[in-house]
Design an enzyme around this catalytic site. Structure first.
Site, PDB file in Angstrom:
ATOM      1  N   GLY A 184       0.822  -1.220   0.000  1.00 40.70           N
ATOM      2  CA  GLY A 184       0.000   0.000   0.000  1.00 40.70           C
ATOM      3  C   GLY A 184       0.845   1.254   0.000  1.00 40.70           C
ATOM      4  N   ILE A 185       2.075   1.151  -0.524  1.00 38.34           N
ATOM      5  CA  ILE A 185       3.003   2.304  -0.502  1.00 38.34           C
ATOM      6  C   ILE A 185       2.483   3.477  -1.342  1.00 38.34           C
ATOM      7  N   ASP A 229       1.105  -8.053  -6.110  1.00 36.55           N
ATOM      8  CA  ASP A 229      -0.286  -7.899  -5.681  1.00 36.55           C
ATOM      9  C   ASP A 229      -0.495  -8.732  -4.414  1.00 36.55           C
ATOM     10  N   LEU A 269      -0.405  -2.187   4.692  1.00 32.97           N
ATOM     11  CA  LEU A 269      -1.375  -1.099   4.504  1.00 32.97           C
ATOM     12  C   LEU A 269      -2.265  -1.321   3.282  1.00 32.97           C
ATOM     13  N   SER A 302      -9.935  -0.055   0.330  1.00 32.58           N
ATOM     14  CA  SER A 302     -10.204   0.623   1.606  1.00 32.58           C
ATOM     15  C   SER A 302     -11.489   1.450   1.624  1.00 32.58           C
ATOM     16  N   TYR A 305     -13.695  -9.511  -3.592  1.00 32.82           N
ATOM     17  CA  TYR A 305     -12.353  -8.965  -3.794  1.00 32.82           C
ATOM     18  C   TYR A 305     -11.850  -8.297  -2.504  1.00 32.82           C
ATOM     19  N   THR A 321      -8.807  -1.057  11.880  1.00 32.39           N
ATOM     20  CA  THR A 321      -9.633   0.134  11.646  1.00 32.39           C
ATOM     21  C   THR A 321     -10.769   0.289  12.649  1.00 32.39           C
ATOM     22  N   GLU A 328     -13.601   0.863  11.814  1.00 33.35           N
ATOM     23  CA  GLU A 328     -14.777   0.219  11.192  1.00 33.35           C
ATOM     24  C   GLU A 328     -15.085  -1.125  11.860  1.00 33.35           C
ATOM     25  N   TYR A 388     -16.036  -4.517   3.981  1.00 31.08           N
ATOM     26  CA  TYR A 388     -14.710  -4.001   4.342  1.00 31.08           C
ATOM     27  C   TYR A 388     -14.411  -4.292   5.819  1.00 31.08           C
ATOM     28  N   LYS A 414     -11.593  -6.816   7.496  1.00 30.63           N
ATOM     29  CA  LYS A 414     -10.599  -6.306   8.447  1.00 30.63           C
ATOM     30  C   LYS A 414     -10.687  -7.036   9.799  1.00 30.63           C
ATOM     31  N   ARG A 454      -5.567  12.306   0.579  1.00 29.97           N
ATOM     32  CA  ARG A 454      -6.670  11.372   0.724  1.00 29.97           C
ATOM     33  C   ARG A 454      -7.344  11.149  -0.636  1.00 29.97           C
TER      34      ARG A 454
HETATM   35  P1  NAP Z   1      -5.602   4.012   0.355  1.00 35.00           P
HETATM   36  O1  NAP Z   1      -5.162   5.409   0.128  1.00 35.00           O
HETATM   37  O2  NAP Z   1      -6.878   3.523  -0.241  1.00 35.00           O
HETATM   38  O3  NAP Z   1      -4.403   3.057  -0.130  1.00 35.00           O
HETATM   39  C1  NAP Z   1      -4.585   1.679  -0.295  1.00 35.00           C
HETATM   40  C2  NAP Z   1      -3.315   1.095  -0.874  1.00 35.00           C
HETATM   41  O4  NAP Z   1      -3.507  -0.311  -1.071  1.00 35.00           O
HETATM   42  C3  NAP Z   1      -2.925   1.659  -2.252  1.00 35.00           C
HETATM   43  O5  NAP Z   1      -1.525   1.765  -2.315  1.00 35.00           O
HETATM   44  C4  NAP Z   1      -3.419   0.590  -3.193  1.00 35.00           C
HETATM   45  O6  NAP Z   1      -2.750   0.570  -4.438  1.00 35.00           O
HETATM   46  C5  NAP Z   1      -3.082  -0.644  -2.382  1.00 35.00           C
HETATM   47  N1  NAP Z   1      -3.777  -1.846  -2.835  1.00 35.00           N
HETATM   48  C6  NAP Z   1      -5.098  -2.051  -2.982  1.00 35.00           C
HETATM   49  N2  NAP Z   1      -5.354  -3.281  -3.425  1.00 35.00           N
HETATM   50  C7  NAP Z   1      -4.153  -3.900  -3.572  1.00 35.00           C
HETATM   51  C8  NAP Z   1      -3.745  -5.172  -4.010  1.00 35.00           C
HETATM   52  N3  NAP Z   1      -4.630  -6.076  -4.424  1.00 35.00           N
HETATM   53  N4  NAP Z   1      -2.421  -5.472  -4.015  1.00 35.00           N
HETATM   54  C9  NAP Z   1      -1.516  -4.551  -3.629  1.00 35.00           C
HETATM   55  N5  NAP Z   1      -1.842  -3.312  -3.224  1.00 35.00           N
HETATM   56  C10 NAP Z   1      -3.135  -2.994  -3.196  1.00 35.00           C
HETATM   57  O7  NAP Z   1      -5.689   3.710   1.933  1.00 35.00           O
HETATM   58  P2  NAP Z   1      -5.086   4.542   3.171  1.00 35.00           P
HETATM   59  O8  NAP Z   1      -6.070   5.578   3.570  1.00 35.00           O
HETATM   60  O9  NAP Z   1      -3.682   4.905   2.881  1.00 35.00           O
HETATM   61  O10 NAP Z   1      -5.139   3.428   4.307  1.00 35.00           O
HETATM   62  C11 NAP Z   1      -4.063   2.502   4.485  1.00 35.00           C
HETATM   63  C12 NAP Z   1      -4.592   1.268   5.193  1.00 35.00           C
HETATM   64  O11 NAP Z   1      -5.139   1.630   6.458  1.00 35.00           O
HETATM   65  C13 NAP Z   1      -5.717   0.534   4.465  1.00 35.00           C
HETATM   66  O12 NAP Z   1      -5.562  -0.839   4.711  1.00 35.00           O
HETATM   67  C14 NAP Z   1      -6.984   1.042   5.119  1.00 35.00           C
HETATM   68  O13 NAP Z   1      -7.996   0.088   5.002  1.00 35.00           O
HETATM   69  C15 NAP Z   1      -6.504   1.211   6.540  1.00 35.00           C
HETATM   70  N6  NAP Z   1      -7.166   2.260   7.333  1.00 35.00           N
HETATM   71  C16 NAP Z   1      -7.285   3.528   6.840  1.00 35.00           C
HETATM   72  C17 NAP Z   1      -7.863   4.514   7.623  1.00 35.00           C
HETATM   73  C18 NAP Z   1      -7.994   5.929   7.128  1.00 35.00           C
HETATM   74  O14 NAP Z   1      -8.762   6.696   7.735  1.00 35.00           O
HETATM   75  N7  NAP Z   1      -7.228   6.341   6.105  1.00 35.00           N
HETATM   76  C19 NAP Z   1      -8.302   4.212   8.934  1.00 35.00           C
HETATM   77  C20 NAP Z   1      -8.130   2.893   9.394  1.00 35.00           C
HETATM   78  C21 NAP Z   1      -7.546   1.932   8.601  1.00 35.00           C
HETATM   79  P3  NAP Z   1      -3.195   1.550  -5.657  1.00 35.00           P
HETATM   80  O15 NAP Z   1      -2.559   2.880  -5.368  1.00 35.00           O
HETATM   81  O16 NAP Z   1      -2.631   0.859  -6.836  1.00 35.00           O
HETATM   82  O17 NAP Z   1      -4.699   1.605  -5.643  1.00 35.00           O
HETATM   83  O1  F7E Z   2     -17.260   8.167   5.027  1.00 33.03           O
HETATM   84  C1  F7E Z   2     -20.647   9.600   5.189  1.00 33.03           C
HETATM   85  C2  F7E Z   2     -20.526   8.092   5.056  1.00 33.03           C
HETATM   86  O2  F7E Z   2     -16.055   7.279   3.043  1.00 33.03           O
HETATM   87  C3  F7E Z   2     -17.407   8.777   6.297  1.00 33.03           C
HETATM   88  C4  F7E Z   2     -11.860   4.557   5.233  1.00 33.03           C
HETATM   89  O3  F7E Z   2     -10.571   5.108   5.247  1.00 33.03           O
HETATM   90  O4  F7E Z   2     -12.319   5.400   7.436  1.00 33.03           O
HETATM   91  C5  F7E Z   2     -12.776   5.409   6.105  1.00 33.03           C
HETATM   92  O5  F7E Z   2     -14.097   4.888   6.021  1.00 33.03           O
HETATM   93  C6  F7E Z   2     -18.889   8.996   6.583  1.00 33.03           C
HETATM   94  C7  F7E Z   2     -19.763   7.761   6.334  1.00 33.03           C
HETATM   95  O6  F7E Z   2     -15.025   7.085   5.357  1.00 33.03           O
HETATM   96  C8  F7E Z   2     -20.778  10.919   1.823  1.00 33.03           C
HETATM   97  O7  F7E Z   2     -21.813   7.503   4.965  1.00 33.03           O
HETATM   98  C9  F7E Z   2     -21.850  11.202   3.679  1.00 33.03           C
HETATM   99  O8  F7E Z   2     -20.663   7.639   7.405  1.00 33.03           O
HETATM  100  O9  F7E Z   2     -15.096   9.280   4.281  1.00 33.03           O
HETATM  101  P1  F7E Z   2     -15.822   7.989   4.324  1.00 33.03           P
HETATM  102  P2  F7E Z   2     -15.410   5.777   6.187  1.00 33.03           P
HETATM  103  O10 F7E Z   2     -16.523   5.031   5.591  1.00 33.03           O
HETATM  104  O11 F7E Z   2     -15.564   6.199   7.613  1.00 33.03           O
HETATM  105  C10 F7E Z   2     -12.241   4.108   8.054  1.00 33.03           C
HETATM  106  C11 F7E Z   2     -11.674   4.280   9.448  1.00 33.03           C
HETATM  107  C12 F7E Z   2     -11.531   3.103   7.233  1.00 33.03           C
HETATM  108  O12 F7E Z   2     -10.904   2.186   7.744  1.00 33.03           O
HETATM  109  C13 F7E Z   2     -11.795   3.126   5.771  1.00 33.03           C
HETATM  110  O13 F7E Z   2     -10.754   2.447   5.054  1.00 33.03           O
HETATM  111  O14 F7E Z   2     -19.373   9.998   5.692  1.00 33.03           O
HETATM  112  N1  F7E Z   2     -20.874  10.293   3.916  1.00 33.03           N
HETATM  113  N2  F7E Z   2     -21.813  11.598   2.401  1.00 33.03           N
HETATM  114  C14 F7E Z   2     -20.192  10.102   2.788  1.00 33.03           C
HETATM  115  N3  F7E Z   2     -19.130   9.312   2.510  1.00 33.03           N
HETATM  116  C15 F7E Z   2     -18.623   9.350   1.259  1.00 33.03           C
HETATM  117  N4  F7E Z   2     -17.542   8.601   0.966  1.00 33.03           N
HETATM  118  N5  F7E Z   2     -19.188  10.131   0.276  1.00 33.03           N
HETATM  119  C16 F7E Z   2     -20.275  10.947   0.496  1.00 33.03           C
HETATM  120  O15 F7E Z   2     -20.749  11.633  -0.381  1.00 33.03           O
END
Ligand code: NAP
Ligand code: F7E
Length: 346
Positions: A8-9, A62, A84, A88, A99, A129, A131, A153, A157, A188
């Protein structure tokens, strides 16, 4: 010199973690997916920097392909592995559940099996997470709060979370879960709600977009700044003993309030009128409708509120987030305004 392997770099967190580890003198190996068009925009500044030529390496592969992962991990010979990679996006996971499970759940087992068999001394970080808490049992949530995921998702996780603990207990691996609450940044993905809002507000300011259309305005999240969370991931792998830690800011904010803050930053006061899907956000001064609601962005099952208590990380790791949600909004809108201006001038 320590070697790190990051899956996930190319993602938001992967890019900040790479910067952090390079500054700490690590050699960094990253897993990158083959793509028909470039997918390195978040790390291109690092790839182009001559300082990191001998310390940053990308490997095509992958998380769905075990034999390829084994070869790459052997090449990287890592001291630390940060898993990572994931599909996501919570809403998208309802559309691609199988998937999402293959990569988020089984992908984790693929890596853990390689570590168990070939690199039992490597330290493993699993991107868990908030979630997992889903339909929350209590607020605020802690490491002891029971889980109730609400999406494919979250379910994937949950499997990965327990796989990590199981391999720690069964094989004495140093494997940690970082239960991270939402963290955002200008890097983001554009379809996560904070970035969708900051981008739309900037485009509206520049006259490039008329309205922002959202789903559930009442959802509440504990939003922090991604840069603050990266150090927490690293700290988890520097302890005498592996454990699981929750990282959060301890403040929750609704989507509605996030919208107000973002518009406020460009000098617009939003007034809400109507109810449910007929609700609109109006510019108080001009009377123009700037925000609408559409069921297109609703989820089959919603997570209504998340709020984390990160006391354990604070006391055991010394981790304290530095950025308030107001500062986060400012950082994101400022960055998107800059981006929109430079696009408009080219
Ligand atoms: P992100 O921006 O969606 O990045 C996901 C990364 O995973 C990308 O580099 C993507 O590659 C790679 N990836 C997806 N499918 C893959 C596969 N089949 N093989 C290899 N690489 C793959 O996510 P992030 O926000 O940086 O989050 C990093 C991790 O923390 C994720 O696991 C997410 O679920 C978890 N997380 C995120 C949050 C948050 O708020 N950001 C909170 C809690 C947990 P591509 O660039 O090619 O798509
Ligand atoms: O939604 C509401 C939506 O997609 C936040 C991922 O990084 O954080 C992320 O998941 C909230 C939800 O993030 C829209 O229904 C309203 O209640 O920004 P989000 P998420 O679902 O919380 C967790 C910690 C992860 O682990 C995940 O990988 O916002 N919402 N209106 C909307 N959400 C989106 N996307 N788009 C809208 O228009």
């Amino acid at each position: 010199m320590k070697h790190a392997f990051i899956t996930g770099i190319t993602g938001q967190d992967g890019s900040y973690l790479t910067e952090f580890l390079l500054e700490k003198d690590y050699k960094v190996h990253g897993l990158i997916r083959r793509s028909s068009s470039p997918n390195t925009s978040r790390i291109s500044h690092l790839l182009d920097d001559p300082r990191w030529k001998e310390r940053l390496f990308l490997h095509e592969g992958d998380l769905g392909d075990s034999s390829n992962l084994l070869r790459i991990v052997e090449e990287a010979s890592p001291d630390e592995i940060y898993n990572l990679a994931a599909m996501s996006h919570v809403k998208v996971s309802f559309q691609v559940p199988e998937y999402t499970g293959n990569i988020g759940a089984l992908g984790t087992i693929r890596l853990l099996e390689i570590i168990r068999a070939q690199f039992p001394k490597a330290r493993f970080y699993q991107a868990s997470t908030s979630e997992l808490f889903g339909k929350v049992f209590e607020t605020p949530q802690t490491e002891l709060t029971p889980f109730h995921p609400r999406s494919p998702y979250g379910v994937a996780k949950l499997y990965a979370y327990w796989a990590c603990i199981n391999y720690r207990e069964a094989y004495d691996l140093y494997a940690c879960n970082g239960i991270l609450f939402n963290h955002e940044s200008p890097r983001r993905g554009e379809t996560f709600v904070p970035r969708k809002i900051s981008l739309a507000v900037s485009r509206i300011k520049m006259g490039l977009q008329e309205e922002l259309v959202l789903g559930n305005l009442d959802a509440k999240r504990d939003w922090g700044y991604a840069r603050d969370f990266i150090e927490g991931m690293w700290l988890m792998l520097q302890q005498p003993k592996a454990d699981d830690y929750l990282l959060a800011t301890g403040k929750t904010t609704s989507v509605r309030r996030f919208v107000e803050l973002a518009f406020q930053y460009i000098g617009i006061e939003i007034e809400w009128q109507g109810k449910g899907i007929d609700e609109v956000g109006i510019d108080r001064k001009s009377g123009k409708t700037l925000v609408r609601v559409s069921t297109e962005f609703f989820r089959p099952a919603e997570v209504d509120i998340l709020l984390g208590n990160a006391s354990k990380a604070k006391s055991m790791l010394g981790w304290i987030p530095q950025t308030s949600v107001e500062n986060l909004v400012q950082i994101m809108v400022e960055a998107d305004l800059k981006k929109c201006k430079s696009t408009a001038s080219t």
